[in-house]
Scaffold this active site. Sequence first.
Site, PDB file in Angstrom:
ATOM      1  N   ARG A   1      33.757  79.353  45.792  1.00 22.35           N
ATOM      2  CA  ARG A   1      33.935  78.479  44.623  1.00 22.35           C
ATOM      3  C   ARG A   1      34.181  79.293  43.356  1.00 22.35           C
ATOM      4  O   ARG A   1      34.966  78.887  42.497  1.00 22.35           O
ATOM      5  CB  ARG A   1      32.729  77.555  44.448  1.00 22.35           C
ATOM      6  CG  ARG A   1      32.963  76.519  43.344  1.00 22.35           C
ATOM      7  CD  ARG A   1      31.867  75.495  43.254  1.00 22.35           C
ATOM      8  NE  ARG A   1      30.595  76.115  42.972  1.00 22.35           N
ATOM      9  CZ  ARG A   1      29.424  75.479  43.042  1.00 22.35           C
ATOM     10  NH1 ARG A   1      29.383  74.200  43.361  1.00 22.35           N
ATOM     11  NH2 ARG A   1      28.310  76.106  42.764  1.00 22.35           N
TER      12      ARG A   1
ATOM     13  N   LYS B   1      33.944  75.037  37.766  1.00 23.23           N
ATOM     14  CA  LYS B   1      32.568  75.274  37.297  1.00 23.23           C
ATOM     15  C   LYS B   1      32.616  76.117  36.023  1.00 23.23           C
ATOM     16  O   LYS B   1      32.334  77.319  36.035  1.00 23.23           O
ATOM     17  CB  LYS B   1      31.759  75.954  38.397  1.00 23.23           C
ATOM     18  CG  LYS B   1      30.261  75.855  38.189  1.00 23.23           C
ATOM     19  CD  LYS B   1      29.523  76.200  39.464  1.00 23.23           C
ATOM     20  CE  LYS B   1      28.045  76.388  39.255  1.00 23.23           C
ATOM     21  NZ  LYS B   1      27.353  75.198  38.785  1.00 23.23           N
TER      22      LYS B   1
ATOM     23  N   TYR C   1      31.055  80.088  36.028  1.00 24.46           N
ATOM     24  CA  TYR C   1      29.773  80.640  36.460  1.00 24.46           C
ATOM     25  C   TYR C   1      29.410  80.150  37.853  1.00 24.46           C
ATOM     26  O   TYR C   1      30.052  79.239  38.386  1.00 24.46           O
ATOM     27  CB  TYR C   1      28.663  80.283  35.460  1.00 24.46           C
ATOM     28  CG  TYR C   1      28.208  78.836  35.523  1.00 24.46           C
ATOM     29  CD1 TYR C   1      29.017  77.805  35.036  1.00 24.46           C
ATOM     30  CD2 TYR C   1      26.983  78.499  36.076  1.00 24.46           C
ATOM     31  CE1 TYR C   1      28.595  76.491  35.103  1.00 24.46           C
ATOM     32  CE2 TYR C   1      26.555  77.178  36.147  1.00 24.46           C
ATOM     33  CZ  TYR C   1      27.373  76.181  35.654  1.00 24.46           C
ATOM     34  OH  TYR C   1      26.964  74.877  35.731  1.00 24.46           O
TER      35      TYR C   1
ATOM     36  N   GLU D   1      28.165  61.944  39.706  1.00 28.54           N
ATOM     37  CA  GLU D   1      27.186  62.940  40.143  1.00 28.54           C
ATOM     38  C   GLU D   1      26.098  62.980  39.072  1.00 28.54           C
ATOM     39  O   GLU D   1      25.993  62.054  38.260  1.00 28.54           O
ATOM     40  CB  GLU D   1      27.851  64.309  40.331  1.00 28.54           C
ATOM     41  CG  GLU D   1      28.566  64.829  39.099  1.00 28.54           C
ATOM     42  CD  GLU D   1      29.156  66.223  39.287  1.00 28.54           C
ATOM     43  OE1 GLU D   1      28.729  66.966  40.181  1.00 28.54           O
ATOM     44  OE2 GLU D   1      30.054  66.573  38.487  1.00 28.54           O
TER      45      GLU D   1
ATOM     46  N   HIS E   1      43.709  80.388  20.278  1.00 30.31           N
ATOM     47  CA  HIS E   1      43.554  79.526  21.448  1.00 30.31           C
ATOM     48  C   HIS E   1      44.267  80.030  22.708  1.00 30.31           C
ATOM     49  O   HIS E   1      43.687  79.990  23.794  1.00 30.31           O
ATOM     50  CB  HIS E   1      44.004  78.097  21.122  1.00 30.31           C
ATOM     51  CG  HIS E   1      43.040  77.357  20.242  1.00 30.31           C
ATOM     52  ND1 HIS E   1      42.767  77.742  18.941  1.00 30.31           N
ATOM     53  CD2 HIS E   1      42.279  76.269  20.478  1.00 30.31           C
ATOM     54  CE1 HIS E   1      41.886  76.912  18.417  1.00 30.31           C
ATOM     55  NE2 HIS E   1      41.564  76.006  19.329  1.00 30.31           N
TER      56      HIS E   1
ATOM     57  N   LEU F   1      31.775  68.108  40.589  1.00 31.30           N
ATOM     58  CA  LEU F   1      31.789  69.491  41.029  1.00 31.30           C
ATOM     59  C   LEU F   1      31.520  69.469  42.533  1.00 31.30           C
ATOM     60  O   LEU F   1      30.571  68.817  42.978  1.00 31.30           O
ATOM     61  CB  LEU F   1      30.693  70.298  40.318  1.00 31.30           C
ATOM     62  CG  LEU F   1      30.667  71.755  40.759  1.00 31.30           C
ATOM     63  CD1 LEU F   1      31.810  72.537  40.116  1.00 31.30           C
ATOM     64  CD2 LEU F   1      29.348  72.415  40.449  1.00 31.30           C
TER      65      LEU F   1
ATOM     66  N   ARG G   1      40.208  85.780  17.921  1.00 31.22           N
ATOM     67  CA  ARG G   1      40.126  84.351  18.197  1.00 31.22           C
ATOM     68  C   ARG G   1      41.454  83.624  17.983  1.00 31.22           C
ATOM     69  O   ARG G   1      41.862  83.391  16.843  1.00 31.22           O
ATOM     70  CB  ARG G   1      39.034  83.690  17.348  1.00 31.22           C
ATOM     71  CG  ARG G   1      38.791  82.237  17.765  1.00 31.22           C
ATOM     72  CD  ARG G   1      37.821  81.513  16.863  1.00 31.22           C
ATOM     73  NE  ARG G   1      37.636  80.140  17.311  1.00 31.22           N
ATOM     74  CZ  ARG G   1      38.519  79.158  17.080  1.00 31.22           C
ATOM     75  NH1 ARG G   1      39.616  79.401  16.394  1.00 31.22           N
ATOM     76  NH2 ARG G   1      38.289  77.930  17.546  1.00 31.22           N
TER      77      ARG G   1
HETATM   78  N1  PMP Z   1      27.247  69.064  39.929  1.00 33.16           N
HETATM   79  C1  PMP Z   1      27.067  69.752  38.795  1.00 33.16           C
HETATM   80  C2  PMP Z   1      27.612  69.195  37.517  1.00 33.16           C
HETATM   81  C3  PMP Z   1      26.368  70.978  38.798  1.00 33.16           C
HETATM   82  O1  PMP Z   1      26.206  71.680  37.669  1.00 33.16           O
HETATM   83  C4  PMP Z   1      25.838  71.446  40.023  1.00 33.16           C
HETATM   84  C5  PMP Z   1      25.032  72.708  40.066  1.00 33.16           C
HETATM   85  N2  PMP Z   1      25.788  73.824  39.868  1.00 33.16           N
HETATM   86  C6  PMP Z   1      26.063  70.700  41.183  1.00 33.16           C
HETATM   87  C7  PMP Z   1      26.767  69.509  41.103  1.00 33.16           C
HETATM   88  C8  PMP Z   1      25.554  71.168  42.515  1.00 33.16           C
HETATM   89  O2  PMP Z   1      26.280  72.271  42.974  1.00 33.16           O
HETATM   90  P1  PMP Z   1      25.629  73.340  43.933  1.00 33.16           P
HETATM   91  O3  PMP Z   1      25.126  72.587  45.112  1.00 33.16           O
HETATM   92  O4  PMP Z   1      26.734  74.238  44.284  1.00 33.16           O
HETATM   93  O5  PMP Z   1      24.524  73.997  43.175  1.00 33.16           O
END
Ligand code: PMP
Length: 284
Positions: free
Chosen positions: A52, A149, A33, A181, A102, A206, A100
């Site tokens: 991304r 993501k 997403y 993060e 895997h 991410l 379904r």
């Molecule tokens: N880390 C995580 C785990 C996130 O879910 C997000 C938001 N999508 C971010 C960092 C920040 O990413 P962005 O600046 O692209 O929104």
Amino acid sequence: MSRVAYVNGSFTPHLNAHVHIEDRGYQFADGVYEVCIVIDGRTYDFDGHYRRLERSLNELRMPAPMKRAPLEAVIRELLRRNRLRDALVYIQVTRGVAPRNHPFPPNGAEPVMVMTARRFNVSESDAKAAKGVKVISQPDIRWGRVDIKTVGLLPNVLAKQAAVEAGAAETFLVRDGVVTECSSSNAWIVDKSGVLITHPKGNHILGGITRETAIACAQELQLKVEERAFTLEEAKAATEAFMTSATSFVMPIVAIDDSRIGDGQPGPIAARLRNAYKNKACGN
Ligand code: PMP
């Protein structure tokens, strides 16, 4: 006016927007997403979000449901139908619907693409930033490829819920002694000499699009950025802390667990960076 969603080629009333029970996103979290913000009709950082999305799809060997130009056209139409100028746009692509099992569907499947938009209130975000937010810390229990993501967000959900229950806005995730993060944003601190520090890109964070633009802004403001790991103790002793994400821009942090950061007020560097980010992300 009732909301409209985009589901696989059609615009549908939000209330009746459904995907099949054997969608692999539903059964296996086999999907990716993106979230981006539109202000005054302009999508912030769209380039980065699109790149991304392509990367996440590639990493999972999923075909892209559409190219950039049609995707932008769908976003525009979605905003028009929802009569939105300031919006949060959610884009999700799953591997599709299949019995379904895997492994990937042996004969392939049509990817399922869903898009929603809802109103985004910039003044509310600015008001929050003027006060700053509190965060808590928790162990980072996520898998080893959080650079993709994916919609597999259960650990993030649990971390955010813990924050809410503690009266905080976010959770610093700690893995092997360092802050990776937050549950839905990237974490930053500022040290005593004014250097901005954020965890390097890799498999354990991410790669935030806002993080990327904020690094560029910091450089334009002649601020030094170090992409390196930092500990929770370092964070608690920092002069400033903040987080970045598409939906929070640059959000000052005034407390971590129960430790006050700096003087307990949003710091000047975070405030400057927030302004610079808002100007740069919309292409000004
Ligand atoms: N880390 C995580 C785990 C996130 O879910 C997000 C938001 N999508 C971010 C960092 C920040 O990413 P962005 O600046 O692209 O929104």
